[in-house]
Design a protein around this motif. Structure first.
Motif, mmCIF file in Angstrom:
data_model
loop_
_atom_site.group_PDB
_atom_site.id
_atom_site.type_symbol
_atom_site.label_atom_id
_atom_site.label_comp_id
_atom_site.label_asym_id
_atom_site.label_seq_id
_atom_site.Cartn_x
_atom_site.Cartn_y
_atom_site.Cartn_z
ATOM 1 N N MET A 103 -1.231 -12.405 -9.854
ATOM 2 C CA MET A 103 -1.362 -10.998 -10.146
ATOM 3 C C MET A 103 -1.059 -10.757 -11.621
ATOM 4 S SD MET A 103 0.487 -7.444 -9.071
ATOM 5 C CE MET A 103 1.269 -7.587 -7.682
ATOM 6 N N TYR A 104 -1.852 -9.903 -12.256
ATOM 7 C CA TYR A 104 -1.674 -9.555 -13.659
ATOM 8 C C TYR A 104 -0.349 -8.838 -13.872
ATOM 9 C CZ TYR A 104 -2.240 -7.093 -18.055
ATOM 10 O OH TYR A 104 -2.045 -6.596 -19.330
ATOM 11 N N LYS A 105 0.375 -9.226 -14.916
ATOM 12 C CA LYS A 105 1.630 -8.564 -15.242
ATOM 13 C C LYS A 105 1.510 -7.988 -16.653
ATOM 14 C CE LYS A 105 6.533 -9.057 -15.594
ATOM 15 N NZ LYS A 105 7.636 -9.132 -14.736
ATOM 16 N N LYS A 139 -1.267 3.226 -9.893
ATOM 17 C CA LYS A 139 -2.000 2.350 -8.975
ATOM 18 C C LYS A 139 -3.458 2.772 -9.031
ATOM 19 C CE LYS A 139 -2.043 0.390 -4.371
ATOM 20 N NZ LYS A 139 -1.363 0.289 -3.092
ATOM 21 N N TYR A 140 -4.307 1.814 -9.386
ATOM 22 C CA TYR A 140 -5.733 2.088 -9.497
ATOM 23 C C TYR A 140 -6.444 1.824 -8.174
ATOM 24 C CZ TYR A 140 -4.770 1.853 -14.527
ATOM 25 O OH TYR A 140 -4.274 2.052 -15.782
ATOM 26 N N SER A 176 -8.691 -0.145 -7.662
ATOM 27 C CA SER A 176 -8.913 -1.590 -7.537
ATOM 28 C C SER A 176 -7.735 -2.299 -6.878
ATOM 29 C CB SER A 176 -9.132 -2.199 -8.920
ATOM 30 O OG SER A 176 -7.937 -2.091 -9.692
ATOM 31 N N HIS A 200 -4.873 -2.678 -8.558
ATOM 32 C CA HIS A 200 -3.975 -3.022 -9.670
ATOM 33 C C HIS A 200 -2.937 -1.923 -9.840
ATOM 34 C CE1 HIS A 200 -2.616 -4.543 -13.534
ATOM 35 N NE2 HIS A 200 -2.712 -3.309 -13.988
ATOM 36 N N GLU A 201 -1.680 -2.304 -9.987
ATOM 37 C CA GLU A 201 -0.630 -1.326 -10.198
ATOM 38 C C GLU A 201 0.423 -1.874 -11.141
ATOM 39 O OE1 GLU A 201 2.111 -0.561 -6.786
ATOM 40 O OE2 GLU A 201 0.755 -1.914 -5.723
#
Length: 145
Positions: free
Chosen positions: A1-3, A60-61, A63, A65-66
């Motif tokens: 997950m992107y950070k 939170k999007y 998609s 992503h949050e």
């Protein structure tokens, strides 16, 4: 997950501003510190190595992503100041018309020095940004400290 790379730290905001090489930029940075602190009613915090941020919000999007980001902030970069406000609100664009000499990027508003801008409009931009983020993401997702 992107950070998200830019996270709050425990580094000293004052020590960071005191490390700014240009005396005029350092003076303007302390003035911005006062304006942002007074306008938000929040304590400044270093975000990453070079951004002074206020508060936070959880996003939170669609998609999935949050993450968390600062509500507003600024950075005394070598070339110019980067001012961080929420994007996507027409009120921001209206306020920028009366802001003074500046450039805009995708997220940042860039100014060379405080003498180039109207600080009353700056205060309105700070308030508008926080209100927009609270409306967009919900007050329960806003941290005002």
């Amino acid at each position: 997950m992107y950070k998200l790379k830019t996270q709050p730290t425990d580094e000293s905001v004052v020590a960071f501003i005191e490390s700014v090489e240009s005396p005029k930029k350092r003076e303007d940075a302390f003035k911005l510190l006062d304006i942002f602190t007074e306008t938000t009613g929040m304590e400044p915090k270093m975000w990453g190595e070079s951004i002074i941020g206020y508060g936070a919000y959880h996003y939170k999007y669609a998609s999935g992503h949050e993450g968390d980001a600062m509500l507003v902030g600024f950075s005394p970069r070598k070339a110019r100041f980067s001012l961080y406000f929420a994007t996507g609100d027409e009120k921001r664009e209206d306020l920028l018309k009366d802001f003074g000499k500046h450039k805009t990027g995708k997220v940042c508003v860039y100014v060379n020095k405080l003498d180039d801008i109207d600080t009353d409009v700056l205060k309105q931009l700070i308030d508008q940004s926080i209100a927009f983020l609270a409306e967009t993401y919900g007050e329960k997702n806003i941290t005002r400290k």
